[in-house]
Design an enzyme around this catalytic site. Structure first.
Site, mmCIF file in Angstrom:
data_model
loop_
_atom_site.group_PDB
_atom_site.id
_atom_site.type_symbol
_atom_site.label_atom_id
_atom_site.label_comp_id
_atom_site.label_asym_id
_atom_site.label_seq_id
_atom_site.Cartn_x
_atom_site.Cartn_y
_atom_site.Cartn_z
ATOM 1 N N ASP A 276 0.796 -1.231 0.000
ATOM 2 C CA ASP A 276 0.000 0.000 0.000
ATOM 3 C C ASP A 276 0.827 1.279 0.000
ATOM 4 O O ASP A 276 0.345 2.321 0.456
ATOM 5 C CB ASP A 276 -0.940 0.006 1.215
ATOM 6 C CG ASP A 276 -2.208 -0.798 0.955
ATOM 7 O OD1 ASP A 276 -2.871 -0.523 -0.057
ATOM 8 O OD2 ASP A 276 -2.515 -1.704 1.742
ATOM 9 N N HIS B 41 -4.097 -11.058 -0.805
ATOM 10 C CA HIS B 41 -3.565 -10.970 0.564
ATOM 11 C C HIS B 41 -4.576 -11.582 1.526
ATOM 12 O O HIS B 41 -5.429 -10.900 2.059
ATOM 13 C CB HIS B 41 -3.199 -9.535 0.942
ATOM 14 C CG HIS B 41 -4.287 -8.509 0.769
ATOM 15 N ND1 HIS B 41 -4.942 -8.289 -0.425
ATOM 16 C CD2 HIS B 41 -4.845 -7.642 1.651
ATOM 17 C CE1 HIS B 41 -5.847 -7.332 -0.264
ATOM 18 N NE2 HIS B 41 -5.812 -6.919 0.993
ATOM 19 N N HIS C 200 -10.918 -10.262 0.737
ATOM 20 C CA HIS C 200 -11.950 -9.353 1.274
ATOM 21 C C HIS C 200 -13.390 -9.745 0.968
ATOM 22 O O HIS C 200 -14.311 -9.205 1.572
ATOM 23 C CB HIS C 200 -11.757 -7.903 0.784
ATOM 24 C CG HIS C 200 -10.665 -7.165 1.470
ATOM 25 N ND1 HIS C 200 -10.761 -6.744 2.770
ATOM 26 C CD2 HIS C 200 -9.438 -6.781 1.036
ATOM 27 C CE1 HIS C 200 -9.647 -6.119 3.108
ATOM 28 N NE2 HIS C 200 -8.815 -6.136 2.086
ATOM 29 N N ASP D 292 0.919 -7.444 2.297
ATOM 30 C CA ASP D 292 0.038 -6.324 2.653
ATOM 31 C C ASP D 292 0.689 -5.351 3.628
ATOM 32 O O ASP D 292 0.080 -4.940 4.615
ATOM 33 C CB ASP D 292 -1.311 -6.819 3.218
ATOM 34 C CG ASP D 292 -2.375 -5.712 3.238
ATOM 35 O OD1 ASP D 292 -2.100 -4.622 2.705
ATOM 36 O OD2 ASP D 292 -3.467 -5.935 3.794
ATOM 37 N N HIS E 108 -13.825 -4.209 -1.033
ATOM 38 C CA HIS E 108 -12.953 -4.016 0.121
ATOM 39 C C HIS E 108 -13.778 -4.394 1.355
ATOM 40 O O HIS E 108 -14.481 -5.403 1.330
ATOM 41 C CB HIS E 108 -12.387 -2.584 0.173
ATOM 42 C CG HIS E 108 -11.325 -2.446 1.217
ATOM 43 N ND1 HIS E 108 -11.470 -1.667 2.335
ATOM 44 C CD2 HIS E 108 -10.112 -3.040 1.323
ATOM 45 C CE1 HIS E 108 -10.382 -1.784 3.092
ATOM 46 N NE2 HIS E 108 -9.549 -2.611 2.505
ATOM 47 N N GLU F 217 -7.732 -2.370 -5.410
ATOM 48 C CA GLU F 217 -8.317 -3.028 -4.242
ATOM 49 C C GLU F 217 -9.704 -2.471 -3.931
ATOM 50 O O GLU F 217 -9.876 -1.603 -3.087
ATOM 51 C CB GLU F 217 -7.403 -2.879 -3.021
ATOM 52 C CG GLU F 217 -7.895 -3.737 -1.852
ATOM 53 C CD GLU F 217 -7.071 -3.567 -0.593
ATOM 54 O OE1 GLU F 217 -6.415 -2.524 -0.436
ATOM 55 O OE2 GLU F 217 -7.110 -4.476 0.249
#
Ligand code: ZN
Length: 399
Positions: free
Chosen positions: A44, A235, A214, A342, A173, A146
């Protein structure tokens, strides 16, 4: 060689493995990652750079170490990273004000400028690109989006994201969106809506991975039913190890051999530690008690901060990350495990101790060697599984 000596060597091999020192295993892990390449599917840094100063890169040299950021060139190199997916992320709360696409474009802009800011980075758009860039001694840079909220219900936007270099879309998400249920929100559509299915088909057609980190278990099942290309979890972890709803249940892991998909294991302590659900339960109870006794939100926030100080999160360990990998290998097979750490902040509070920054990947691979994983197993986990799935995905797009 006489049969006698061969027999002796075979007998002594497990003994040698047991006696191999930590330092020797770490050196072996580093040597394997040199050959890999190590592909991490989620970092990120773009969001960190926007939060830092709106994404102004003037005066920021990623060629030197920045311990306050979640990546820089020297530390990626030390960690053996050969390819990095940079995350285009904006909070799903932006849905309410129709600013998701606007914010997504800011993120794309930062990724593309950060890649151009250093000669060690190059944007990769294919599996061949990853290998070519890696061979030239640079770090292949890829883009993952994402959250499906960022396409704002438009397949045209999805196609433009692909043009800009995006190679996966995480369908949701944290929040459920109008066409897909998230793991951590209300179950509104029982998986994907009809439009959600058309997003999956468009991703297949374009040559972008469907990313199922997610999303709810029903969304995972729907996407696996519709997708003709391998999916990824960019992730995630195994729900059997840490029953967090965001992790992958066994009945989904069992579908991966047929689909060809890869679960990339993350290092976030909340999604790794088997003790996390019990800690979350106790924290929630403490929070409810505070709310019952206090009117002031500030006092509640201070109270829960005190509680967390007195009751630190169990944290997780390198061995527990390896437990997730063991479990995915057991249920889905060695061809369906990868890495997607992540990293999203300075790492000290969010990540599993010992895996708190991008230099630490070799320590996880050393733990896998200790558990008897072969060199070939490690090469697959590091990146070959991802490359194989990506080539399959690209073939589906060609058709
Ligand atoms: Zn995430």
């Amino acid at each position: 060689m006489t049969r006698h000596i061969v027999a002796l060597l075979v007998l002594s091999a497990p003994l040698a493995a047991a006696q191999e020192t930590d330092a020797a295993r770490l050196a072996r892990a580093r040597a394997i990652l040199e050959r890999a390449p190590l592909i991490d599917t989620h970092n990120d840094l773009p969001s960190m750079l926007i939060e830092r100063n709106g994404g102004d890169l003037a005066g920021l040299d990623l060629g030197v170490v920045h311990p306050e950021l979640c990546a820089d060139v020297p530390r990626l190199r030390e960690g053996g990273v050969g390819a990095q997916y940079w995350s285009v992320f904006t909070d799903s709360a932006n849905m309410k004000t129709n600013r998701s696409l606007h914010e997504a474009l800011r993120e794309f802009d930062v990724v593309r400028r950060l890649v151009r800011s250093r000669p060690e980075f190059e944007l990769a758009r294919s599996a061949d690109d990853i290998e070519r860039i890696r061979r030239s001694g640079r770090i292949a840079s890829l883009i993952g989006v994402e959250g499906g909220h960022m396409i704002e219900g438009s397949l045209a936007v999805l196609r433009i994201f692909h043009e800009l270099g995006a190679r996966y879309l995480t369908l949701t998400h944290w929040d459920t969106i109008e066409w897909a249920d998230a793991a951590t929100d209300r179950n509104e559509h029982e998986g994907l809506t009809e439009f959600g299915e058309s997003v999956v088909r468009e991703l297949n057609r374009l040559g972008m991975f469907v990313d199922l980190s997610h999303v709810s278990a029903e969304t995972m099942h729907d996407a696996l039913r519709v997708s003709r290309a391998p999916v990824i979890f960019s992730h995630s972890g195994a729900r059997a190890v840490d029953p967090h709803p965001r992790n992958v249940p066994d009945d989904v892991l069992q579908l991966l051999p047929k689909n060809g998909g890869v679960v990339h294991v993350n290092f976030i302590k909340e999604f790794v530690s088997p003790a996390d659900p019990e800690w979350q339960r106790r924290r929630k109870a403490a929070l409810e008690e505070l709310h019952a006794g206090l009117d002031d939100e500030k006092a509640v926030a201070a109270g829960i901060a005190d509680w967390e100080k007195a009751n630190p999160h169990p944290g997780g360990t390198i061995a527990e990350v390896a437990d997730h990998i063991d479990h995915i290998r057991k249920v889905a097979g060695i061809d369906h495990v990868g890495i997607g750490a992540d990293f999203y902040d300075a790492g000290t509070t969010s990540m599993v101790p010992g895996l708190n920054d991008v230099t630490r990947y070799p320590y996880l691979f050393a733990e896998l060697l200790r558990r008897g994983y072969t060199d070939d197993d490690l090469l697959k986990i590091a990146g070959r599984n991802h490359l194989r799935a990506m080539r399959q995905m690209e073939k589906v797009a060609e058709r």
